[in-house]
Structures are given as C-alpha cells and as structure tokens.
Design an enzyme around this catalytic site. Structure first.
Site, mmCIF file in Angstrom:
data_model
loop_
_atom_site.group_PDB
_atom_site.id
_atom_site.type_symbol
_atom_site.label_atom_id
_atom_site.label_comp_id
_atom_site.label_asym_id
_atom_site.label_seq_id
_atom_site.Cartn_x
_atom_site.Cartn_y
_atom_site.Cartn_z
ATOM 1 N N ASP A 44 80.552 56.697 -85.092
ATOM 2 C CA ASP A 44 80.636 58.040 -84.524
ATOM 3 C C ASP A 44 82.100 58.387 -84.259
ATOM 4 O O ASP A 44 82.780 57.679 -83.513
ATOM 5 C CB ASP A 44 79.831 58.085 -83.219
ATOM 6 N N ASP A 45 82.580 59.473 -84.875
ATOM 7 C CA ASP A 45 83.962 59.932 -84.659
ATOM 8 C C ASP A 45 85.003 58.894 -85.066
ATOM 9 O O ASP A 45 86.086 58.832 -84.476
ATOM 10 C CB ASP A 45 84.183 60.319 -83.186
ATOM 11 N N CYS A 84 78.261 66.127 -85.193
ATOM 12 C CA CYS A 84 77.232 65.087 -85.108
ATOM 13 C C CYS A 84 75.884 65.437 -85.748
ATOM 14 O O CYS A 84 75.460 64.801 -86.704
ATOM 15 C CB CYS A 84 77.016 64.722 -83.642
ATOM 16 N N ARG A 88 74.154 63.907 -89.365
ATOM 17 C CA ARG A 88 73.019 62.980 -89.292
ATOM 18 C C ARG A 88 71.792 63.541 -90.003
ATOM 19 O O ARG A 88 71.041 62.803 -90.651
ATOM 20 C CB ARG A 88 72.722 62.672 -87.826
ATOM 21 N N LYS A 137 72.229 56.322 -81.489
ATOM 22 C CA LYS A 137 72.267 57.761 -81.219
ATOM 23 C C LYS A 137 71.448 58.528 -82.254
ATOM 24 O O LYS A 137 71.697 58.433 -83.447
ATOM 25 C CB LYS A 137 73.729 58.225 -81.233
ATOM 26 N N HIS A 139 70.252 62.362 -81.864
ATOM 27 C CA HIS A 139 70.857 63.701 -81.855
ATOM 28 C C HIS A 139 70.244 64.655 -82.884
ATOM 29 O O HIS A 139 70.936 65.523 -83.423
ATOM 30 C CB HIS A 139 72.365 63.618 -82.054
ATOM 31 N N SER A 162 74.646 62.466 -77.924
ATOM 32 C CA SER A 162 75.941 61.837 -77.664
ATOM 33 C C SER A 162 76.020 61.322 -76.230
ATOM 34 O O SER A 162 75.467 61.924 -75.301
ATOM 35 C CB SER A 162 77.081 62.829 -77.919
ATOM 36 N N HIS A 253 82.964 57.576 -80.405
ATOM 37 C CA HIS A 253 82.866 58.803 -79.613
ATOM 38 C C HIS A 253 83.301 58.522 -78.174
ATOM 39 O O HIS A 253 83.050 57.441 -77.640
ATOM 40 C CB HIS A 253 81.416 59.283 -79.649
ATOM 41 N N ASP A 304 80.124 59.444 -89.264
ATOM 42 C CA ASP A 304 79.472 60.762 -89.256
ATOM 43 C C ASP A 304 80.461 61.909 -89.403
ATOM 44 O O ASP A 304 80.108 62.998 -89.858
ATOM 45 C CB ASP A 304 78.625 60.956 -87.995
ATOM 46 N N ASN A 305 81.709 61.699 -89.013
ATOM 47 C CA ASN A 305 82.773 62.702 -89.152
ATOM 48 C C ASN A 305 84.062 62.093 -88.640
ATOM 49 O O ASN A 305 84.060 60.980 -88.097
ATOM 50 C CB ASN A 305 82.452 64.004 -88.401
ATOM 51 N N LYS A 335 88.140 66.621 -86.234
ATOM 52 C CA LYS A 335 86.720 66.896 -85.981
ATOM 53 C C LYS A 335 86.444 68.397 -85.898
ATOM 54 O O LYS A 335 87.226 69.161 -85.352
ATOM 55 C CB LYS A 335 86.296 66.206 -84.692
#
Length: 527
Positions: A44-45, A84, A88, A137, A139, A162, A253, A304-305, A335
């Site tokens: 994540d991130d 996010c 996903r 996670k 989301h 998140s 994240h 994810d990004n 982001k």
C-alpha cells in the site's frame, strides 16, 4: 441453486465465528499437482524506488531483493489507478473503474462497495475448485454483501479500509500526527487537529464477519498477518486442493507502525523501519511457500499506487519518476496523480522452476493483468459477458516474450477532473496528459488544475522523469498525437458498449463498523 445454498451456508457458519476452521481444507481431489497455487501480495502506497532491486539507494528490502534475484522483476509495471479502492477493484476484476464502477475511495460510512454484478478473481477460482483466503486491507465495501466473505473469499482476516480511517491506541507515525482513541468522557466530544483525523470510531479488525478487536493494535498487526498467512498456506497445502491467498498489506500507508525502530543515516528512521517490517512479513510468507509448496506456487508482489509526494516527511521513494514538469508548476507528482510516481509500482514474480530467475522484464504491464493471467494459469474461464482491460501475461512470466500492452489508460483517481476519467494515455514509449494538477499533497496544498488540449506528450524513453513535454508542432508530436486520439476514442466506444457497473457511494452513519456502540469509540476485544 447449489451455489446459493453454499453461500447461505458460509454466511451461517461465519456468524458463529468459526468459518476459518470450517473451510474445507480436508477434501482431497486430483486438482493438487495439476493446478498451481497463487499468493498475491499487494503493498500500500509503496514507491517504485522503495524496492532495493529497483533503486540502489534503498537498503531496507533484503527479502524482496532476494525474491527479485530468484524470479522476475518488472520495471514498467503500473497500478490500475492512483488511489486505494479503484486500484483494488481493478486487481480483482481485471477492469478499469469506468467498467467496474469503482472510481474513487469508499468511506467508513459507505453503504456500497464493488458492485455485486462484478465477478471477482476469488469467485472465478473458487468455482474452479480453489480454496480462497484474504488477509489485510479490503476497502471495497464492508456493509452487507460487499464484505469479502460474500465476494468469493472463504476466509478473511483484516481491516475493512485504510488504517488511517479509524483511531487506535497505537497511532504510529504520521505528519501531522493524529491522536489516540478517546478512552472516556474526559476526552470530550470535539477535538480539533491539524489534519482530518478519525476520533469517534476506532479501527476494527475482522475475522470473517466478526469484529475481533476494536481498536486494532497496529504495532502487532504485521505479525498477526504473517501468522494468519502461514496458517492458511499450511492448511491449504495439506488439503489436496489448490489455493488463492490475497494479502493486502497495511505497509507503506500512513500511519507507519512504530515498532522496531533503528537508526537510519538518511533521516528516514520511521519509514525505513516500516519498510523493513514489511519486508520481513513478505519474507515469512515466501519462506512458508518454499517449505510447503515451492514448485507449485506462484507468488506475485506489487503495489496499489505510488506514495505521497516526496516532499512529505514520511513519503516513499518514486526513484527517477519525479514528475518534474508538474512539481515545477507547484503540484504533486505522486499519489492520486497520473504522473509515473503515482502509478508505476514495484512488481516481482516468483515461481521456482517456472518463472526464470534473475530476469528483468521491460514489458508494459499492469495490476489489471493479474486477473486474466491467474485465471489462465488456473485453467479457469473469464466471464464471457463483459470486456477486460488486462491481458494474460503468461508468456512474459515464462520468459517467452517481452511484449505487454501497447496502450494503457490511467484514470483520474482524485486529482483534477472527473473521477475515473481516462485523462492520461500511455502509447508504447509515449505518454499523453489531457489534465494535470488538482492533487492534494500531504501538506494540505492542492496544485492548480490544468486542462491540456492538445495534450502534453512525453517520450518516456528519453525523459522518464517527465520533465519536458514534446514541443507541439514537432514531427514526433504530430506523428504521435493522432494515434493517441484514436486509441482513446476506441476505448471509450468499447466501454460505452460494454456491460458496465455503477458503485453505490451513498453514505449512512449506521453502517459504520462498531462492535459496541455503547462504549467510547466502539471499544471491544473478543480475542
């Protein structure tokens, strides 16, 4: 009818809190040895440059770097969106947000989620005889039928969104920080902070449909994930059935876990410690795969990004993808944006004996490709009533080809413009922007939105930092522009004629996860 009966059965036993133990790990069959297992790990991130194998300045990912040396590393791999929920949703459906309906993030009070008429990867594989589990996670909607247990996953352990979307007693590192959950009336009903903080409801931890801890202890969450993942792999490997395990990490994240800090000469002590913690978690999962199902398990790691802009104190590294043109205009380059730092992510494939070792692939690939690739490798079938944006990347994974996408579309994920709109087009080595700016940086500032008609076009082979767009009117620009316009027009026509979905983004406070509404911040511990 039989599928409906099984779904009702799973719901019933889950309410008893024992679905994880009742999943049919003991039913043998001839699928074992014929169908591969899949472990998909989504960071994540995480910045492209946070992987040491990508960026020599990073020294915190020993296990991931080892995986890269023992498998395949992708250097032109992209998230399907720059935030996010949309990213996903695309991983699990193989479709862009304009098709699957998920164009921006869901909230704590969201009534809906990933539309129910969208078919998930877990649903396809479960129908093909796989045991399916998810950890981490989600989301993609937590209320009612949007919960993971109703979207194809036999078992679920994790947080519904998140981990900055609920208060905890161990807030970790953020900038600026958020406070711990209130413990009594003395905290008062209204506390003001420098940033948006969730103070009324604690972050919940689910096991299947039950909240087992609220607030979750973030400092121990990584170890819990590792334990659940290794348990799932062990039980599934002994079952005689192939398995799919989807692990969606909380790292990187914010807030960052405050455990196991050590000195960092680069001044990134909290971030480096969190990166090492994530790397250890991935290493534990890989070690379990190696001990139990090494030659029949495909492990795919990606993100994810991209991270928040590098000017933030706790941001990750995007490596050379600085979005120089945009940052010089006062905006964010990571982001939420469609600059390379926002969606080019680290990616590794590991499958001893099948994926060649120590190979770097330059193929243009995407998180969108996970769905069709895994379905093909499992010998299953894609749903026939819809179109997909991902491709089967098996030939790349096996080392037979370096050909991926010719074209990728990068949707708006919260910056300027309409949610989900295909504002940026990647065409081979060229990249065209119709809209830039409008993204909120972690310092709270928002870059000014800019519309570009005709679009900005960069040649990434010569300018990977996106520092200087091609000059309008130049021979190269005039050659690329009509191709960009054509591929964009073609995909919009295709989407218009496709079976598409629309997510329900309405909000209702009554759907907020809360295990004990009579206690401050919904506190409870049932484990």
């Amino acid at each position: 009818m039989g599928w409906l009966f099984l779904k009702v059965l799973f719901v019933g036993v889950t309410f008893l809190g024992c679905l994880y133990r009742l999943v049919d790990f003991c039913c043998s069959g001839d699928a074992r040895g014929q169908k591969p297992n899949f472990v998909i790990i989504l960071a994540d991130d995480m910045g492209w440059g946070d992987l040491g194998a990508n960026w020599a300045e990073t020294k915190d990912t020993a296990n991931l770097d080892e995986m890269a040396a023992e498998g395949m590393r992708f250097v032109d791999f992209h998230a399907a969106a720059s935030t996010c929920s949309p990213s996903r949703a695309s991983l699990l459906t193989g479709r862009l947000g304009l098709r699957n309906g998920v164009t921006h993030n869901f909230a704590v009070t969201s009534v809906g989620g990933l539309p129910l008429n969208e078919t998930t990867l877990a649903e396809v594989l479960r129908q093909a005889g796989y045991v399916t589990g998810m950890i981490g996670k989600w989301h993609l909607g937590h209320h009612g039928s949007y919960h993971p247990n109703f979207r194809g996953f036999d078992s679920y352990f994790g947080i519904p969104y998140s981990h900055d979307m609920g208060c905890t007693d161990t807030p970790g590192y953020n900038h600026p920080p958020c406070p711990a959950c209130p413990r009594g009336d003395r905290d008062g009903p209204s506390r003001t902070h420098e940033r948006d903080c969730y103070t009324d409801v604690a972050l919940p931890l689910y096991e299947n449909l039950n909240i087992v801890e609220q607030p979750v202890n973030l400092s121990g969450l990584a170890q819990k994930y590792a334990e659940k993942a290794t348990q799932f792999i062990q039980h599934a490997s002994a079952s005689g059935r192939p398995f799919l395990l989807y692990v969606a990490l909380a790292h990187m994240h914010v807030p960052l876990s405050g455990t196991r800090l050590s000195a960092d000469r680069r001044g990134r002590r909290p971030y480096g410690a969190a990166l090492r913690e994530m790397d250890r978690l991935v290493g534990q999962i890989k070690d379990k795969v190696d001990r139990t199902a090494r030659e029949n398990t495909f492990l795919w790691f990606t993100g994810d990004n991209g991270p928040w802009a590098q000017k933030c104190e706790l941001a990750g590294s995007v490596g050379p993808f600085t979005g120089s043109w945009q940052t010089h205009q006062g905006g964010s380059a990571a982001k939420q944006t469609t600059w390379e730092g926002g969606h080019r992510v680290p990616a590794l494939a590991y499958w001893p004996g099948t994926v060649p070792i120590n190979v770097t692939s330059t193929a243009l690939l995407s998180v969108l490709d996970i769905f069709p690739t895994v379905v093909a490798l499992a010998g299953a079938s894609l749903p026939q009533d819809r179109h997909f944006d991902g491709l089967d990347a098996s030939s790349v994974l096996f080392g037979w080809s370096q050909t991926g996408h010719r074209v990728l579309f990068h949707p708006n994920s919260g910056a300027a413009g309409e949610y989900g709109a295909l504002q940026t087009v990647r065409l081979e080595q060229h990249k065209a922007f119709y809209v830039t700016g409008g993204a909120k940086a972690c310092d709270g500032k928002v870059g000014p939105p800019r519309l570009h008609e005709p679009p900005l076009i960069f040649n990434l082979e010569e300018d990977v930092a996106e520092a200087e767009p091609l000059e309008e009117g130049s021979a190269e620009y005039e050659r690329v522009l009509p191709e960009v316009r054509q591929v964009l027009a073609d995909v919009l026509v295709d989407i218009a004629g496709d079976k598409t979905s629309r997510a329900d983004y309405t909000r209702d406070p009554s759907v907020t996860p809360c295990c004990d509404p009579h206690r401050k911040a919904c506190r409870c511990h049932t484990t």
